[in-house]
Write a protein that holds these residues in place. Structure first.
Motif, mmCIF file in Angstrom:
data_model
loop_
_atom_site.group_PDB
_atom_site.id
_atom_site.type_symbol
_atom_site.label_atom_id
_atom_site.label_comp_id
_atom_site.label_asym_id
_atom_site.label_seq_id
_atom_site.Cartn_x
_atom_site.Cartn_y
_atom_site.Cartn_z
ATOM 1 N N PHE A 129 0.845 -1.198 0.000
ATOM 2 C CA PHE A 129 0.000 0.000 0.000
ATOM 3 C C PHE A 129 0.879 1.245 0.000
ATOM 4 O O PHE A 129 1.800 1.364 0.807
ATOM 5 C CB PHE A 129 -0.903 -0.016 1.237
ATOM 6 N N LEU A 130 0.596 2.176 -0.899
ATOM 7 C CA LEU A 130 1.375 3.406 -0.977
ATOM 8 C C LEU A 130 0.664 4.524 -0.227
ATOM 9 O O LEU A 130 -0.453 4.913 -0.583
ATOM 10 C CB LEU A 130 1.612 3.815 -2.430
ATOM 11 N N GLY A 131 1.310 5.005 0.814
ATOM 12 C CA GLY A 131 0.758 6.085 1.621
ATOM 13 C C GLY A 131 1.363 7.418 1.254
ATOM 14 O O GLY A 131 1.643 7.706 0.089
ATOM 15 N N SER A 132 1.606 8.248 2.253
ATOM 16 C CA SER A 132 2.142 9.587 2.028
ATOM 17 C C SER A 132 2.784 10.092 3.311
ATOM 18 O O SER A 132 2.327 9.763 4.412
ATOM 19 C CB SER A 132 1.030 10.544 1.600
ATOM 20 N N SER A 133 3.806 10.927 3.175
ATOM 21 C CA SER A 133 4.472 11.476 4.355
ATOM 22 C C SER A 133 3.586 12.446 5.123
ATOM 23 O O SER A 133 3.915 12.827 6.252
ATOM 24 C CB SER A 133 5.778 12.179 3.953
ATOM 25 N N CYS A 134 2.435 12.846 4.548
ATOM 26 C CA CYS A 134 1.544 13.762 5.266
ATOM 27 C C CYS A 134 0.829 13.075 6.423
ATOM 28 O O CYS A 134 0.094 13.724 7.175
ATOM 29 C CB CYS A 134 0.533 14.379 4.314
ATOM 30 N N ILE A 135 1.044 11.766 6.590
ATOM 31 C CA ILE A 135 0.447 11.055 7.725
ATOM 32 C C ILE A 135 1.024 11.516 9.055
ATOM 33 O O ILE A 135 0.417 11.318 10.110
ATOM 34 C CB ILE A 135 0.647 9.534 7.604
ATOM 35 N N TYR A 136 2.197 12.144 9.017
ATOM 36 C CA TYR A 136 2.870 12.517 10.264
ATOM 37 C C TYR A 136 2.333 13.839 10.816
ATOM 38 O O TYR A 136 1.838 14.687 10.065
ATOM 39 C CB TYR A 136 4.373 12.615 10.028
ATOM 40 N N PRO A 137 2.446 14.036 12.136
ATOM 41 C CA PRO A 137 1.970 15.289 12.737
ATOM 42 C C PRO A 137 2.655 16.511 12.136
ATOM 43 O O PRO A 137 3.808 16.444 11.700
ATOM 44 C CB PRO A 137 2.339 15.123 14.219
ATOM 45 N N LYS A 138 1.928 17.628 12.123
ATOM 46 C CA LYS A 138 2.463 18.872 11.577
ATOM 47 C C LYS A 138 3.776 19.266 12.232
ATOM 48 O O LYS A 138 4.700 19.748 11.571
ATOM 49 C CB LYS A 138 1.439 19.994 11.749
ATOM 50 N N LEU A 139 3.858 19.066 13.538
ATOM 51 C CA LEU A 139 5.059 19.460 14.279
ATOM 52 C C LEU A 139 5.841 18.244 14.761
ATOM 53 O O LEU A 139 6.440 18.262 15.836
ATOM 54 C CB LEU A 139 4.665 20.357 15.463
ATOM 55 N N ALA A 140 5.866 17.199 13.981
ATOM 56 C CA ALA A 140 6.618 15.992 14.345
ATOM 57 C C ALA A 140 8.104 16.302 14.413
ATOM 58 O O ALA A 140 8.610 17.178 13.697
ATOM 59 C CB ALA A 140 6.375 14.899 13.305
ATOM 60 N N GLN A 142 11.956 16.171 13.580
ATOM 61 C CA GLN A 142 12.598 15.994 12.270
ATOM 62 C C GLN A 142 13.977 15.358 12.443
ATOM 63 O O GLN A 142 14.711 15.739 13.336
ATOM 64 C CB GLN A 142 12.738 17.356 11.584
ATOM 65 N N PRO A 143 14.344 14.408 11.576
ATOM 66 C CA PRO A 143 13.503 13.781 10.559
ATOM 67 C C PRO A 143 12.450 12.873 11.181
ATOM 68 O O PRO A 143 12.617 12.398 12.303
ATOM 69 C CB PRO A 143 14.510 13.003 9.720
ATOM 70 N N MET A 144 11.385 12.617 10.423
ATOM 71 C CA MET A 144 10.238 11.881 10.954
ATOM 72 C C MET A 144 10.459 10.376 10.857
ATOM 73 O O MET A 144 10.719 9.836 9.786
ATOM 74 C CB MET A 144 8.973 12.283 10.188
ATOM 75 N N LYS A 310 9.172 18.786 6.339
ATOM 76 C CA LYS A 310 8.767 17.378 6.191
ATOM 77 C C LYS A 310 9.958 16.597 5.651
ATOM 78 O O LYS A 310 10.125 16.464 4.445
ATOM 79 C CB LYS A 310 7.581 17.260 5.233
ATOM 80 N N LEU A 311 10.768 16.105 6.558
ATOM 81 C CA LEU A 311 11.917 15.286 6.187
ATOM 82 C C LEU A 311 11.752 13.909 6.812
ATOM 83 O O LEU A 311 11.535 13.780 8.015
ATOM 84 C CB LEU A 311 13.214 15.937 6.685
ATOM 85 N N LEU A 312 11.856 12.892 5.982
ATOM 86 C CA LEU A 312 11.691 11.526 6.470
ATOM 87 C C LEU A 312 13.008 10.951 6.982
ATOM 88 O O LEU A 312 14.064 11.186 6.394
ATOM 89 C CB LEU A 312 11.171 10.624 5.349
ATOM 90 N N ASP A 313 12.908 10.190 8.048
ATOM 91 C CA ASP A 313 14.032 9.376 8.495
ATOM 92 C C ASP A 313 13.993 8.087 7.679
ATOM 93 O O ASP A 313 13.059 7.296 7.789
ATOM 94 C CB ASP A 313 13.886 9.062 9.986
ATOM 95 N N VAL A 314 14.980 7.895 6.833
ATOM 96 C CA VAL A 314 14.982 6.729 5.931
ATOM 97 C C VAL A 314 15.990 5.671 6.362
ATOM 98 O O VAL A 314 16.367 4.799 5.586
ATOM 99 C CB VAL A 314 15.253 7.162 4.471
ATOM 100 N N SER A 315 16.398 5.719 7.634
ATOM 101 C CA SER A 315 17.406 4.777 8.116
ATOM 102 C C SER A 315 16.908 3.337 8.099
ATOM 103 O O SER A 315 17.677 2.402 7.862
ATOM 104 C CB SER A 315 17.858 5.161 9.532
ATOM 105 N N LYS A 316 15.612 3.147 8.326
ATOM 106 C CA LYS A 316 15.045 1.798 8.336
ATOM 107 C C LYS A 316 15.196 1.148 6.956
ATOM 108 O O LYS A 316 15.622 -0.009 6.834
ATOM 109 C CB LYS A 316 13.571 1.876 8.732
ATOM 110 N N LEU A 317 14.874 1.906 5.903
ATOM 111 C CA LEU A 317 14.980 1.372 4.548
ATOM 112 C C LEU A 317 16.440 1.193 4.131
ATOM 113 O O LEU A 317 16.792 0.218 3.460
ATOM 114 C CB LEU A 317 14.251 2.290 3.566
#
Length: 346
Positions: A129-140, A142-144, A310-317
């Motif tokens: 399923f393809l989601g979106s980074s907008c799922i994260y809180p506005k003030l999450a 960073q990186p998320m 809106k910066l993603l933490d991509v360490s898991k991938l």
């Protein structure tokens, strides 16, 4: 997946769906089904060089209204796909999300619910399923990180869309827990590239800026006006990188997926991005330079900025062994070249 597996790409005519099909075809997969909604897509969106071509013989396309449960159930029962990429969605930028909040939540919830349930009923091996980074809180923070989901309030301008995508994630998790399905999800950052939407009323920021700068240059304008202050920071991923990540994740070994995606309460999804962000001002300057617009950039602070960063933490991938290869400069050059080529054909 093996090369003969029956693979379904839901939303084949969209930017992400068509990129996934291009990737699958380039790797030699030969039993691909794609769905589209309104119009049969042009075969060129499934080729690497955008040259005129017949529809690849390895690809079959069918029109399905994904918002109609009976239509989706009938389609899955007939085709019996083994692997499903759920790339169909109603998407758009700040203006579209503000203008059509009801359609964004209704359409996306219907598409996801119908497809995920039909996949369960018909014994699909794996669904992505393809989601979106907008799922994260506005003030999450960073990186998320994936763990930041549901830890704060959402950005109001795209809350209906974000809630729909969160529901898709939670539906995958619930079906995995109750039925033992193997449904995973990816949360991409801002995507762009071939087959993007350049409609100024509905487009995301990067394609909208490409069109604005090109038209300003063609019309001899002295300035381009951009919404907001130019200070928010965004991360951008070229869509062919995204497609590569999707196929990579779908092909992960069983042991890895068990630990990473199916060990509740651990998230069943992973972020997909570059790990690098830019201000909207920097993005605009990149596009201005590539397209050769010599006028001024003017920002309109009376218009909304959206989420500050809106910066993603991509360490898991990255730990799984995947990272992006197409940088923003190269990606913008490719996206601009595709857009200009399409304009010349009209």
């Amino acid at each position: 997946m093996n090369k003969n597996s029956k693979i379904l790409v839901v939303g084949a005519s969209g930017m992400v769906g068509s990129a996934i099909i291009r990737k699958l075809l380039s790797l030699g997969y030969n039993n691909i089904i794609g769905t589209y909604n309104a119009h049969m897509p042009d075969s060129t969106i499934f080729t690497q060089d955008d040259s005129p071509a017949d529809m690849p013989k390895e690809l079959k396309l069918e029109r399905v209204d994904l918002t109609v449960q009976a239509a989706v159930n009938s389609f899955f029962s007939d085709k019996k796909p083994e692997y499903v990429f759920l790339a169909a969605a109603r998407v758009g930028g700040i203006h579209a999300n503000n203008t059509y909040p009801a359609q964004f939540i209704h359409n996306n919830l219907a598409i996801q619910s119908n497809t995920i349930h039909a996949a369960y009923q018909n014994g699909v091996d794996r669904l992505l399923f393809l989601g979106s980074s907008c799922i994260y809180p506005k003030l999450a923070p960073q990186p998320m990180k994936e763990e930041h989901l549901l830890t704060g309030l959402l950005e109001p301008t795209n809350e209906p869309y974000a809630i729909a995508k969160i529901a898709g994630i939670k539906m995958c998790e619930a079906y995995n827990r109750q039925y033992g399905t193997r449904f995973m999800a990816v949360m991409p950052t801002n995507l762009y590239g071939p087959n993007d939407n350049f409609d100024l009323d509905n487009a995301h920021v990067l394609p909208a800026l490409i069109r604005k700068f090109h038209e300003a240059k063609m019309e001899g304008k002295k300035e381009v006006v951009i919404w907001g202050t130019g200070t928010p920071k965004r991360e951008f991923l070229y869509v062919d990188d995204m497609a590569d990540a999707c196929v990579f994740i779908m092909n992960l070994e069983e042991e890895i997926t068990n630990d990473m995606f199916f060990s509740y309460p651990a998230p069943c999804f992973v972020n997909v991005g570059t790990g690098i962000d830019f201000t909207i001002m920097e993005l605009a300057q990149h596009i201005q330079k590539v397209l050769g617009f010599e006028g001024k950039i003017v920002f309109d602070p009376s218009k909304p900025d959206g989420t500050p960063r809106k910066l993603l933490d991509v360490s898991k991938l990255r730990h799984l062994g995947w990272q992006s290869t197409i940088g923003l400069k190269t990606g913008i050059e490719k996206a601009c070249a595709w857009y200009l080529k399409k304009k010349q054909k009209k």
